[in-house]
Design a protein around this motif. Structure first.
Motif, PDB file in Angstrom:
ATOM      1  N   HIS A 121      40.582  25.627  38.936  1.00  0.00           N
ATOM      2  CA  HIS A 121      40.136  26.778  38.226  1.00  0.00           C
ATOM      3  C   HIS A 121      39.759  27.851  39.094  1.00  0.00           C
ATOM      4  CE1 HIS A 121      40.638  24.510  34.490  1.00  0.00           C
ATOM      5  NE2 HIS A 121      39.860  23.505  35.035  1.00  0.00           N
ATOM      6  N   PRO A 122      40.189  29.039  39.063  1.00  0.00           N
ATOM      7  CA  PRO A 122      39.793  30.127  40.153  1.00  0.00           C
ATOM      8  C   PRO A 122      38.650  30.574  39.771  1.00  0.00           C
ATOM      9  CG  PRO A 122      41.374  31.169  38.600  1.00  0.00           C
ATOM     10  CD  PRO A 122      41.374  29.626  38.405  1.00  0.00           C
ATOM     11  N   PRO A 123      37.460  30.783  40.596  1.00  0.00           N
ATOM     12  CA  PRO A 123      36.240  31.486  40.070  1.00  0.00           C
ATOM     13  C   PRO A 123      36.340  32.531  39.296  1.00  0.00           C
ATOM     14  CG  PRO A 123      36.288  30.744  42.495  1.00  0.00           C
ATOM     15  CD  PRO A 123      37.668  30.790  42.113  1.00  0.00           C
ATOM     16  N   ARG A 124      35.395  32.830  38.248  1.00  0.00           N
ATOM     17  CA  ARG A 124      35.442  33.923  37.526  1.00  0.00           C
ATOM     18  C   ARG A 124      35.709  35.114  38.172  1.00  0.00           C
ATOM     19  NH1 ARG A 124      30.749  35.582  34.106  1.00  0.00           N
ATOM     20  NH2 ARG A 124      31.651  36.988  32.562  1.00  0.00           N
ATOM     21  N   LYS A 125      35.054  35.343  39.338  1.00  0.00           N
ATOM     22  CA  LYS A 125      34.943  36.440  40.078  1.00  0.00           C
ATOM     23  C   LYS A 125      36.170  36.857  40.661  1.00  0.00           C
ATOM     24  CE  LYS A 125      32.565  34.181  43.716  1.00  0.00           C
ATOM     25  NZ  LYS A 125      31.404  34.150  44.526  1.00  0.00           N
ATOM     26  N   VAL A 126      37.070  35.948  40.995  1.00  0.00           N
ATOM     27  CA  VAL A 126      38.333  36.083  41.486  1.00  0.00           C
ATOM     28  C   VAL A 126      39.134  36.436  40.386  1.00  0.00           C
ATOM     29  CG1 VAL A 126      40.400  35.048  42.586  1.00  0.00           C
ATOM     30  CG2 VAL A 126      37.939  34.648  43.400  1.00  0.00           C
ATOM     31  N   ARG A 127      38.935  35.953  39.309  1.00  0.00           N
ATOM     32  CA  ARG A 127      39.680  36.285  37.857  1.00  0.00           C
ATOM     33  C   ARG A 127      39.653  37.464  37.615  1.00  0.00           C
ATOM     34  NH1 ARG A 127      37.812  31.240  35.734  1.00  0.00           N
ATOM     35  NH2 ARG A 127      36.745  32.398  33.893  1.00  0.00           N
ATOM     36  N   ALA A 128      38.495  38.147  37.667  1.00  0.00           N
ATOM     37  CA  ALA A 128      37.950  39.466  37.271  1.00  0.00           C
ATOM     38  C   ALA A 128      38.727  40.390  38.182  1.00  0.00           C
ATOM     39  CB  ALA A 128      36.525  39.491  37.238  1.00  0.00           C
ATOM     40  N   LEU A 129      38.528  40.170  39.527  1.00  0.00           N
ATOM     41  CA  LEU A 129      39.254  41.019  40.347  1.00  0.00           C
ATOM     42  C   LEU A 129      41.013  41.081  40.323  1.00  0.00           C
ATOM     43  CD1 LEU A 129      39.599  42.966  42.894  1.00  0.00           C
ATOM     44  CD2 LEU A 129      39.680  40.689  44.331  1.00  0.00           C
ATOM     45  N   THR A 130      41.361  39.639  40.078  1.00  0.00           N
ATOM     46  CA  THR A 130      42.867  39.629  39.778  1.00  0.00           C
ATOM     47  C   THR A 130      43.349  40.522  38.522  1.00  0.00           C
ATOM     48  OG1 THR A 130      43.113  37.447  40.658  1.00  0.00           O
ATOM     49  CG2 THR A 130      44.872  38.001  39.304  1.00  0.00           C
ATOM     50  N   GLU A 131      42.657  40.419  37.462  1.00  0.00           N
ATOM     51  CA  GLU A 131      42.831  41.037  36.263  1.00  0.00           C
ATOM     52  C   GLU A 131      42.723  42.608  36.367  1.00  0.00           C
ATOM     53  OE1 GLU A 131      40.206  39.432  33.557  1.00  0.00           O
ATOM     54  OE2 GLU A 131      41.299  37.419  33.484  1.00  0.00           O
ATOM     55  N   LEU A 132      41.613  43.113  37.143  1.00  0.00           N
ATOM     56  CA  LEU A 132      41.401  44.526  37.402  1.00  0.00           C
ATOM     57  C   LEU A 132      42.501  45.292  38.334  1.00  0.00           C
ATOM     58  CD1 LEU A 132      39.780  46.974  37.186  1.00  0.00           C
ATOM     59  CD2 LEU A 132      38.451  46.286  39.025  1.00  0.00           C
ATOM     60  N   LEU A 133      43.256  44.313  39.436  1.00  0.00           N
ATOM     61  CA  LEU A 133      44.343  44.593  39.943  1.00  0.00           C
ATOM     62  C   LEU A 133      45.605  44.799  39.328  1.00  0.00           C
ATOM     63  CD1 LEU A 133      43.524  42.543  43.442  1.00  0.00           C
ATOM     64  CD2 LEU A 133      43.515  44.877  43.284  1.00  0.00           C
ATOM     65  N   ILE A 134      45.776  43.973  38.466  1.00  0.00           N
ATOM     66  CA  ILE A 134      46.950  44.110  37.711  1.00  0.00           C
ATOM     67  C   ILE A 134      47.009  45.282  36.774  1.00  0.00           C
ATOM     68  CG2 ILE A 134      48.090  43.019  35.510  1.00  0.00           C
ATOM     69  CD1 ILE A 134      47.449  40.063  36.528  1.00  0.00           C
ATOM     70  N   GLU A 135      45.782  45.499  36.424  1.00  0.00           N
ATOM     71  CA  GLU A 135      45.615  46.697  35.309  1.00  0.00           C
ATOM     72  C   GLU A 135      45.812  47.997  36.223  1.00  0.00           C
ATOM     73  OE1 GLU A 135      41.566  49.071  33.729  1.00  0.00           O
ATOM     74  OE2 GLU A 135      41.460  46.692  33.584  1.00  0.00           O
ATOM     75  N   CYS A 136      45.424  47.788  37.532  1.00  0.00           N
ATOM     76  CA  CYS A 136      45.744  49.247  38.268  1.00  0.00           C
ATOM     77  C   CYS A 136      47.127  49.107  38.851  1.00  0.00           C
ATOM     78  CB  CYS A 136      44.755  49.188  39.522  1.00  0.00           C
ATOM     79  SG  CYS A 136      43.004  49.359  39.045  1.00  0.00           S
ATOM     80  N   PHE A 137      47.803  48.040  39.344  1.00  0.00           N
ATOM     81  CA  PHE A 137      49.123  48.207  39.999  1.00  0.00           C
ATOM     82  C   PHE A 137      50.161  48.169  38.914  1.00  0.00           C
ATOM     83  CE2 PHE A 137      46.826  46.287  44.057  1.00  0.00           C
ATOM     84  CZ  PHE A 137      46.188  47.670  44.251  1.00  0.00           C
ATOM     85  N   GLU A 138      50.223  47.506  38.171  1.00  0.00           N
ATOM     86  CA  GLU A 138      51.381  46.942  37.102  1.00  0.00           C
ATOM     87  C   GLU A 138      51.407  48.335  36.322  1.00  0.00           C
ATOM     88  OE1 GLU A 138      53.697  45.025  37.138  1.00  0.00           O
ATOM     89  OE2 GLU A 138      52.724  43.235  37.867  1.00  0.00           O
ATOM     90  N   GLY A 139      50.518  49.248  36.277  1.00  0.00           N
ATOM     91  CA  GLY A 139      50.517  50.310  35.481  1.00  0.00           C
ATOM     92  C   GLY A 139      51.162  51.620  36.304  1.00  0.00           C
ATOM     93  N   ARG A 140      51.347  51.446  37.711  1.00  0.00           N
ATOM     94  CA  ARG A 140      51.992  52.404  38.416  1.00  0.00           C
ATOM     95  C   ARG A 140      52.981  51.809  39.502  1.00  0.00           C
ATOM     96  NH1 ARG A 140      46.402  53.759  41.741  1.00  0.00           N
ATOM     97  NH2 ARG A 140      46.549  52.160  43.067  1.00  0.00           N
ATOM     98  N   HIS A 141      53.957  52.447  39.804  1.00  0.00           N
ATOM     99  CA  HIS A 141      54.891  51.584  40.730  1.00  0.00           C
ATOM    100  C   HIS A 141      54.683  52.043  42.080  1.00  0.00           C
ATOM    101  CE1 HIS A 141      58.392  49.191  40.824  1.00  0.00           C
ATOM    102  NE2 HIS A 141      59.193  50.126  41.541  1.00  0.00           N
TER     103      HIS A 141
END
Length: 298
Positions: free
Chosen positions: A270-290
């Motif tokens: 299980h990834p640490p919750r802080k790593v999950r939070a960073l991952t989700e925020l990166l997806i939010e930022c990067f997947e929304g723009r090419h």
């Protein structure tokens, strides 16, 4: 039994030594040694066998490590449970590429810190290949095509790139049109890597040759603009050069295959919750723009 002593033991066991564990924990080696000695004294058994290469688990240590790790995880979960909803605490150590991180990752980390005031974020920007476990990082941002490893990767966004050369280089040497022609040209490159390119539905590899090598995508862009050879670089590094006419796209019928932006973390269920939070925020930022393929060395 002190939870810090347990956490310290787990870090030493997982990193293989006192020095990398101290780096990961952000404390001195003497503090790590004292915590280990205190834990072993309390348990009445030797958990680690120290040697010149680091620290190896004894039989008792190997058995105790899993129990200690579970106890630490339960305490961390309990701490997170009593915090305000969604709040994070502790320290997050992140490694990011120098040629990509300051412009594209730093804003995301700043936003993560803004959302979670109790979270400490320490970031190291470098184009070298960091060893997450030995150097004590919770995760790393990597771009391009990943090498096989035992690390766990999560794709958080797309990356595109192209082959480029300067107008002066093209005037003197011509522009490569085919994979065979590309292999005969001078290249500016990271080292001895193979370049991948698309040939219809297939992806093929070419072994470039060149006398200018660097572990920084920024340096390779400068060398390509100086006319030293062909480079394959990410759009985020070459867009301005192309707009100014300093570089020209070549091999347009055989572009490099799409690559990605990844969060890499050490193995664990299980990834640490802080790593999950960073991952989700990166997806939010990067997947929304090419976003723009990875530069060699990035």
């Amino acid at each position: 039994m002190d939870i810090q002593d347990l956490q310290t033991f787990v870090e030493v066991a997982d990193t293989g030594g006192i020095s990398p564990a101290a780096l990961r924990l952000g404390v001195s080696k003497s503090i790590v040694s004292r915590r280990l000695a205190r834990l072993e004294a309390e348990l009445g058994v030797q958990l680690l066998a120290r040697n010149t290469r680091g620290a190896a688990l004894t039989e008792a240590g190997a058995t105790f490590r899993d129990h200690a790790a579970r106890a630490c995880a339960e305490i961390e979960t309990a701490r997170e449970t009593i915090l305000p909803t969604g709040e994070l605490c502790g320290r997050l150590r992140v490694a990011a590429p120098l040629s990509f991180g300051p412009a594209h990752v730093a804003p995301v980390l700043a936003e993560l810190a803004r959302r979670h005031p109790q979270l400490q974020i320490h970031t190291a920007y470098s184009d070298r290949f960091v060893d997450l476990i030995a150097e004590g990082f919770d995760c790393a941002i990597r771009v391009g095509n990943l090498q096989d490893s035992n690390l766990i990767a999560r794709r958080v966004g797309p990356l595109l790139g192209k082959f480029v050369a300067s107008p002066d280089y093209i005037k003197t040497h011509g522009a490569p049109q085919t994979p065979e022609e590309l292999a005969a040209h001078q290249a500016v490159m990271q080292g001895t890597e193979a370049w991948q390119l698309q040939d219809g539905d297939k992806v093929i590899s070419v072994r470039p040759q060149g006398r200018f090598k660097a572990d920084s995508g920024v340096a390779l862009a400068v060398a390509a603009a100086a006319g030293l050879g062909v480079a394959v670089l990410p759009d985020y590094l070459v867009d301005d050069y192309i707009a100014s006419g300093a570089l020209v796209a070549v091999m347009t019928r055989h572009p490099p295959p799409p690559a990605g932006i990844y969060v890499i973390r050490p193995p664990g269920q299980h990834p640490p919750r802080k790593v999950r939070a960073l991952t989700e925020l990166l997806i939010e930022c990067f997947e929304g723009r090419h976003l723009p393929v990875s530069a060699p060395g990035s």
